[in-house]
Design a protein around this motif. Structure first.
Motif, PDB file in Angstrom:
ATOM      1  N   LEU A  25     -12.851  -4.004  -5.182  1.00 15.73           N
ATOM      2  CA  LEU A  25     -12.661  -2.550  -5.223  1.00 15.73           C
ATOM      3  C   LEU A  25     -13.127  -1.931  -3.908  1.00 15.73           C
ATOM      4  O   LEU A  25     -12.428  -1.098  -3.312  1.00 15.73           O
ATOM      5  CB  LEU A  25     -13.441  -1.959  -6.402  1.00 15.73           C
ATOM      6  N   LEU A  26     -14.290  -2.355  -3.433  1.00 14.91           N
ATOM      7  CA  LEU A  26     -14.820  -1.793  -2.193  1.00 14.91           C
ATOM      8  C   LEU A  26     -14.039  -2.261  -0.967  1.00 14.91           C
ATOM      9  O   LEU A  26     -13.911  -1.514   0.007  1.00 14.91           O
ATOM     10  CB  LEU A  26     -16.310  -2.122  -2.063  1.00 14.91           C
ATOM     11  N   ALA A  27     -13.495  -3.456  -1.020  1.00 12.51           N
ATOM     12  CA  ALA A  27     -12.648  -3.917   0.088  1.00 12.51           C
ATOM     13  C   ALA A  27     -11.421  -3.010   0.224  1.00 12.51           C
ATOM     14  O   ALA A  27     -11.019  -2.646   1.340  1.00 12.51           O
ATOM     15  CB  ALA A  27     -12.233  -5.368  -0.123  1.00 12.51           C
ATOM     16  N   ALA A  28     -10.856  -2.609  -0.905  1.00 14.69           N
ATOM     17  CA  ALA A  28      -9.707  -1.689  -0.879  1.00 14.69           C
ATOM     18  C   ALA A  28     -10.127  -0.315  -0.360  1.00 14.69           C
ATOM     19  O   ALA A  28      -9.403   0.316   0.409  1.00 14.69           O
ATOM     20  CB  ALA A  28      -9.089  -1.569  -2.273  1.00 14.69           C
ATOM     21  N   ARG A  29     -11.320   0.154  -0.761  1.00 18.11           N
ATOM     22  CA  ARG A  29     -11.821   1.446  -0.275  1.00 18.11           C
ATOM     23  C   ARG A  29     -12.052   1.375   1.229  1.00 18.11           C
ATOM     24  O   ARG A  29     -11.772   2.314   1.960  1.00 18.11           O
ATOM     25  CB  ARG A  29     -13.126   1.849  -0.982  1.00 18.11           C
ATOM     26  N   LEU A  30     -12.595   0.270   1.691  1.00 20.38           N
ATOM     27  CA  LEU A  30     -12.853   0.084   3.110  1.00 20.38           C
ATOM     28  C   LEU A  30     -11.544   0.135   3.897  1.00 20.38           C
ATOM     29  O   LEU A  30     -11.465   0.799   4.939  1.00 20.38           O
ATOM     30  CB  LEU A  30     -13.572  -1.245   3.335  1.00 20.38           C
ATOM     31  N   ALA A  31     -10.530  -0.532   3.404  1.00 21.59           N
ATOM     32  CA  ALA A  31      -9.218  -0.511   4.070  1.00 21.59           C
ATOM     33  C   ALA A  31      -8.688   0.911   4.166  1.00 21.59           C
ATOM     34  O   ALA A  31      -8.155   1.320   5.210  1.00 21.59           O
ATOM     35  CB  ALA A  31      -8.235  -1.412   3.327  1.00 21.59           C
ATOM     36  N   PHE A  32      -8.841   1.696   3.109  1.00 19.19           N
ATOM     37  CA  PHE A  32      -8.379   3.084   3.134  1.00 19.19           C
ATOM     38  C   PHE A  32      -9.097   3.882   4.220  1.00 19.19           C
ATOM     39  O   PHE A  32      -8.464   4.589   5.009  1.00 19.19           O
ATOM     40  CB  PHE A  32      -8.586   3.760   1.767  1.00 19.19           C
ATOM     41  N   HIS A  33     -10.421   3.795   4.265  1.00 15.35           N
ATOM     42  CA  HIS A  33     -11.177   4.618   5.210  1.00 15.35           C
ATOM     43  C   HIS A  33     -10.967   4.166   6.655  1.00 15.35           C
ATOM     44  O   HIS A  33     -10.909   5.007   7.559  1.00 15.35           O
ATOM     45  CB  HIS A  33     -12.656   4.654   4.830  1.00 15.35           C
ATOM     46  N   GLU A  34     -10.825   2.867   6.879  1.00 12.22           N
ATOM     47  CA  GLU A  34     -10.535   2.403   8.232  1.00 12.22           C
ATOM     48  C   GLU A  34      -9.153   2.873   8.686  1.00 12.22           C
ATOM     49  O   GLU A  34      -8.962   3.264   9.842  1.00 12.22           O
ATOM     50  CB  GLU A  34     -10.669   0.885   8.319  1.00 12.22           C
ATOM     51  N   LYS A  35      -8.196   2.864   7.786  1.00 12.84           N
ATOM     52  CA  LYS A  35      -6.864   3.368   8.117  1.00 12.84           C
ATOM     53  C   LYS A  35      -6.912   4.875   8.354  1.00 12.84           C
ATOM     54  O   LYS A  35      -6.249   5.395   9.268  1.00 12.84           O
ATOM     55  CB  LYS A  35      -5.870   3.044   6.993  1.00 12.84           C
ATOM     56  N   ALA A  36      -7.713   5.595   7.570  1.00 13.19           N
ATOM     57  CA  ALA A  36      -7.854   7.045   7.773  1.00 13.19           C
ATOM     58  C   ALA A  36      -8.403   7.339   9.157  1.00 13.19           C
ATOM     59  O   ALA A  36      -7.933   8.264   9.842  1.00 13.19           O
ATOM     60  CB  ALA A  36      -8.756   7.644   6.690  1.00 13.19           C
ATOM     61  N   VAL A  37      -9.397   6.561   9.597  1.00 19.48           N
ATOM     62  CA  VAL A  37      -9.958   6.738  10.946  1.00 19.48           C
ATOM     63  C   VAL A  37      -8.867   6.559  11.982  1.00 19.48           C
ATOM     64  O   VAL A  37      -8.720   7.378  12.903  1.00 19.48           O
ATOM     65  CB  VAL A  37     -11.133   5.754  11.178  1.00 19.48           C
TER      66      VAL A  37
END
Length: 192
Positions: free
Chosen positions: A171-183
């Motif tokens: 779950l957190l790996a998916a959240r991390l991918a989202f926030h890195e893409k947002a950056v």
């Protein structure tokens, strides 16, 4: 109209044995149930479950702050970059809103109550543009917010993996991918 109504169409009588109002008392008790920690036995040690739930609670709070900051930018952006920033921030805060629910449900699955008071800490900062009201300044703040949240999520994912909590890790790996893409997307929007 029913051809054969129950009880031949007569109204049901109250329970004649219930003269003390026990039925009403039982019914009102359902309104007094409170969430509490649960004893969950899924192969994750109790201390690890609590620690992972605490990190997830912090992530929920930080995600709310970034969500609100994204909305503030969404509402206040002006100028030639209005459309792309307005659309991108709406996509981001909508996605984070859904993610918060998923994170809170994971906390509950780990046996802990979902965060409440902790979530509101720092919301005043989230609602402020801190003297950087230009499009570039607002987007730079969002980049910083997403980067900070990505660091927190990365730490949480590492802890979840050490605790053998693979569901939270994924779950957190998916959240991390989202926030890195947002950056990346936010930086690309204001690139010179």
């Amino acid at each position: 109209m029913l051809k054969n109504p129950p009880n031949g169409g007569r109204r049901a009588k109250p329970d004649e044995n219930d003269t003390t109002g026990q039925t009403m008392a039982k019914a009102s008790n359902v309104l007094n149930v409170r969430p509490k920690a649960a004893n969950v036995s899924t192969g994750i040690a109790d201390d690890d479950r609590k620690a992972v739930a605490d990190v997830l609670s912090e992530i929920v709070g930080q995600t709310y702050r970034v969500l609100l900051r994204s909305q503030v930018v969404h509402w206040n952006v002006v100028g030639p970059l209005f459309q792309p920033v307005h659309v991108l921030t709406e996509q981001h805060y909508s996605e984070m809103f859904t993610a918060i629910d998923t994170l809170a449900e994971r906390i509950r699955a780990l046996g802990a109550p979902a965060p409440s008071a902790r979530v509101t800490a720092g919301l005043d900062k989230a609602l402020s543009l801190e003297g950087r009201p230009t499009v570039k300044g607002m987007v730079e703040e969002l980049v910083e917010d997403h980067e900070g949240l990505a660091r927190l999520i990365r730490e949480g994912a590492e802890h979840a993996e050490e605790a053998k909590d693979f569901v939270t890790h994924d779950l957190l790996a998916a959240r991390l991918a989202f926030h890195e893409k947002a950056v990346w997307m936010l930086r690309a929007t204001i690139a010179d």
